[in-house]
Design an enzyme around this catalytic site. Sequence first.
Site, PDB file in Angstrom:
ATOM      1  N   GLY A 200       0.799  -1.383  -0.141  1.00  0.00           N
ATOM      2  CA  GLY A 200      -0.080   0.003   0.049  1.00  0.00           C
ATOM      3  C   GLY A 200       0.765   1.171  -0.033  1.00  0.00           C
ATOM      4  N   LEU A 226      -4.291  -5.544  -5.046  1.00  0.00           N
ATOM      5  CA  LEU A 226      -3.230  -4.741  -5.044  1.00  0.00           C
ATOM      6  C   LEU A 226      -1.951  -5.133  -4.398  1.00  0.00           C
ATOM      7  CD1 LEU A 226      -2.438  -1.717  -5.643  1.00  0.00           C
ATOM      8  CD2 LEU A 226      -3.077  -1.005  -3.331  1.00  0.00           C
ATOM      9  N   ASP A 227      -0.927  -5.076  -5.036  1.00  0.00           N
ATOM     10  CA  ASP A 227       0.469  -5.556  -4.574  1.00  0.00           C
ATOM     11  C   ASP A 227       0.532  -6.936  -4.166  1.00  0.00           C
ATOM     12  OD1 ASP A 227       1.380  -2.753  -4.716  1.00  0.00           O
ATOM     13  OD2 ASP A 227       0.759  -2.047  -2.641  1.00  0.00           O
ATOM     14  N   GLU A 228      -0.485  -7.596  -4.768  1.00  0.00           N
ATOM     15  CA  GLU A 228      -0.316  -8.917  -4.411  1.00  0.00           C
ATOM     16  C   GLU A 228       0.041  -9.895  -5.958  1.00  0.00           C
ATOM     17  OE1 GLU A 228      -0.730 -11.047  -1.758  1.00  0.00           O
ATOM     18  OE2 GLU A 228      -1.355  -9.577  -0.181  1.00  0.00           O
TER      19      GLU A 228
END
Lengths: 282, 282, 282, 282
Positions: A200, A226-228
Amino acid sequence: MRSYILSFSCPDRLGVVARYSSLLADAGAFITEVSNYTDPVTERFFLRCVFDDRALNVTMDTLSQRWQAVADELNATWVLRASDDLPRIVLAVSAQDHCLSALLTKWRAGALPAEIVGVVSNHELSRGLVEWHGLPFYYLPVTKETKPQQEQEILSVFSELDGELLVLARYMQILSDGLCQELAGRAINIHHSFLPGFKGAKPYHRAWERGVKVIGATAHYVTADLDEGPIITQEVRPIDHETTVERMIHLGQDVEANALSQAVRLHCEQRVLLNGQRTVIL
Amino acid sequence: MRSYILSFSCPDRLGVVARYSSLLADAGAFITEVSNYTDPVTERFFLRCVFDDRALNVTMDTLSQRWQAVADELNATWVLRASDDLPRIVLAVSAQDHCLSALLTKWRAGALPAEIVGVVSNHELSRGLVEWHGLPFYYLPVTKETKPQQEQEILSVFSELDGELLVLARYMQILSDGLCQELAGRAINIHHSFLPGFKGAKPYHRAWERGVKVIGATAHYVTADLDEGPIITQEVRPIDHETTVERMIHLGQDVEANALSQAVRLHCEQRVLLNGQRTVIL
Amino acid sequence: MRSYILSFSCPDRLGVVARYSSLLADAGAFITEVSNYTDPVTERFFLRCVFDDRALNVTMDTLSQRWQAVADELNATWVLRASDDLPRIVLAVSAQDHCLSALLTKWRAGALPAEIVGVVSNHELSRGLVEWHGLPFYYLPVTKETKPQQEQEILSVFSELDGELLVLARYMQILSDGLCQELAGRAINIHHSFLPGFKGAKPYHRAWERGVKVIGATAHYVTADLDEGPIITQEVRPIDHETTVERMIHLGQDVEANALSQAVRLHCEQRVLLNGQRTVIL
Amino acid sequence: MRSYILSFSCPDRLGVVARYSSLLADAGAFITEVSNYTDPVTERFFLRCVFDDRALNVTMDTLSQRWQAVADELNATWVLRASDDLPRIVLAVSAQDHCLSALLTKWRAGALPAEIVGVVSNHELSRGLVEWHGLPFYYLPVTKETKPQQEQEILSVFSELDGELLVLARYMQILSDGLCQELAGRAINIHHSFLPGFKGAKPYHRAWERGVKVIGATAHYVTADLDEGPIITQEVRPIDHETTVERMIHLGQDVEANALSQAVRLHCEQRVLLNGQRTVIL
């Protein structure tokens, strides 16, 4: 002499290596590089090989057709492409241009096996640098209201330029789920932390607060989560108690640019194969 | 189910991958890992593959004979061995025991794919530690005059213990040319510098004098040409102006033990293939 | 000639450096090393200095008293100690002994500026190794029911041995809040992940699932808030898609042992000062 | 509020810390950062401190005069300068522009505490990039015959631009002894190897031949003794048997740019003090 890269993955079974390599040998395709890997958990087979046409006894069309037949039988996902047929890249950038600049410099020096074909940005700041490199610059400002429309424009530019890979080179807008799905496996992002730590916003600020002794950056495929997305490269750099957030931001620029450049190179050389939420780098 | 490791190198030519893999597929050998590499300069092909016998339709003896025939045709140098048939290692050590201790600890924890069978030393200091691990300890003191004789004793111990690899774990005697040749490709040394910097004696002292900002260690095969053998692993560690020679020696212990342990592991997993004065790590 | 280490922290203000250094200069204390740092956010001052008595014109008692007066005025937290008065360490270990072995080896080689005085364990496995090093071994098994009592025994051993630092060298029991508070700033733990990623149990398994490309280890002070204590050192190691969980566990042993050894050394040299939830390493 | 950096070195003696810090405290100079170091071999003292004028009770002129008197007494070499008075840098470059580009990008992003004032080159290639950044570009071609004259022109440009530091950002000409002496301590070079390994020409080619497993880059002050100047920073990157010389050159670009940028930053923040042939980084 021309060389080709074949990469594929399929369910593992007895004789896969013999199957593809006999096909190539029969056609006179001379293998110069191979890496393969079998995931012992998923029992999936991954391969990348480079061959050249010095002794080829059929046309590449014939070879492709023969391979298509085998691939169907193996239930394989595959790409076969001449190694001088460089992937066409579109870059997206916001205000900070260190990743953009690193990619453009490498590209101009012949150190990036790709064709950069254009840059989109929600800021005007990088226009000069981009145009100096002889590339078209698309200023696509965005607000909460105009986001769907602006994303449509990004896709139009991408399509118009025959883009094959979208590189988010510190593009600081969260892509909509729809755009993420549209570009699945065709968009790479750089996150300025060592994921899964500090997912994040504002990772350097949170790294400072937690008092970590190493910072990092992660290049990954974009997914709706997100960001995964599947991680391609991670780079790190030691810091100490004197490292302010501002200094982290400056030191991080090198780490981010290196991690992203490596990831783009690996992708363009067809070295990155998806294995669920993980990547195999061959 | 049992698994086997086949590693070989040979002059490159069309169809090598197809040749070995068809042989394995025909015999029902199920490949689970493969890496290969062709040196574009020497045009030599290197391969390591792991297969298991879940579907084997011949005996391993038959498979070996078939492979021998192909290997002769390919003019290949090769090793084929069950992966649970662990290489037998003899360690040599002098006064400092940090590398010895690291190897013994890993071995006892099952983290080293090898069988340590004995330790030789020109000092008595490590006897207790070695015997506590249930291993025979051979005290073989050496003077300038007794060196030829002492080296003979090392070879006798090595032979008596059915040793396959001699690991010089900070053994601070220079081996004679004769012994080096006798053990070519079967002896690994750890040098406490980042070769080719600071070859020879007292590398940390010279690193201090030169004011370098990173120190390192190099694990390499022993050759008659001191510190010039093929490199297997190199590890480094940053230092600064405050790092005294004594501190370097202490910090270096970790770097040396790590580099040596990795090299021994890679060798025992048949991952290290010689390519002239260089190594290929598969 | 004997040398001393003074470390302190206090609210920053004009003239702190002049204040302590004049006091030392007046007493003839010869400074050989100093590092200091002011946190620009908390405006707290941190200092570590080493001086010797080659020109001392008062007794150390007198010097201590004078310093006590200044420290009170500065509202400082401090430690003043001869550098050859080594901190007494008690180690706690469970089944895996790689960190234990690394610390014992360094200690025996004179590479750890501390006195190891005993080892407690909830397993019998390491008794032989510990006793071979000439140290007392305390077997303190633990169940859910006996935990309060067992922790009491750990504290008794710690106190009986005049322990000053408890090092959790892969001690796989979660300490109670009470014990954490009792040992605040006097207990160091090694966590086998790169915090804050993969807090809690089975970090290598989760690292594999997430597909990270670098693993790490974190040494930190123990606090009641699990894996959230102030970080002292972090070490990392690259991995790839071939790295199984089992291999991570093996590779991680080096990283864990190195990170923990460094942290213990830094603590014992009075280089680690607490700054809220963060550390200053001087 | 304005801040100042004082750095000095002098023969060590009792009370140096008290001497300079009392002077600053008396003048109301508020210290915010200090590092110092005494070389135990040369018995030389090194210090860098940052202070601000929030409580200053004299003019900076007075403070300088007072300090000059103390410095004379201590036999110190020193620099005292406002931290916003940025050092003026001239860059020298040849055909490859990756270091140039990295420095310009950092400078434009405010991540380099320096003022870049111009670029000299023996090639025309970088003119566009340099002029796009709004900087003067000086094309100074050179042949064996015109070298003395060309070096004179470099010095003229340097002087004309009030240059304080010359950064050889992959400038591939060997400077004459005279120029090296003229610019002693005021010129930083980047060498594309991990010194002292592979001094001189074509280090990547020789690294490939030797089969090393890590490559590096070294930023150092220029001296008449080629590649032997005091080292400021060294950065490294692992490679493997697949890494061709061409790939090393590409990977090396990141390492070189990072090592050089760090060195320039450290120099400009007055953190680098010379200690014979070694550096102290404070």
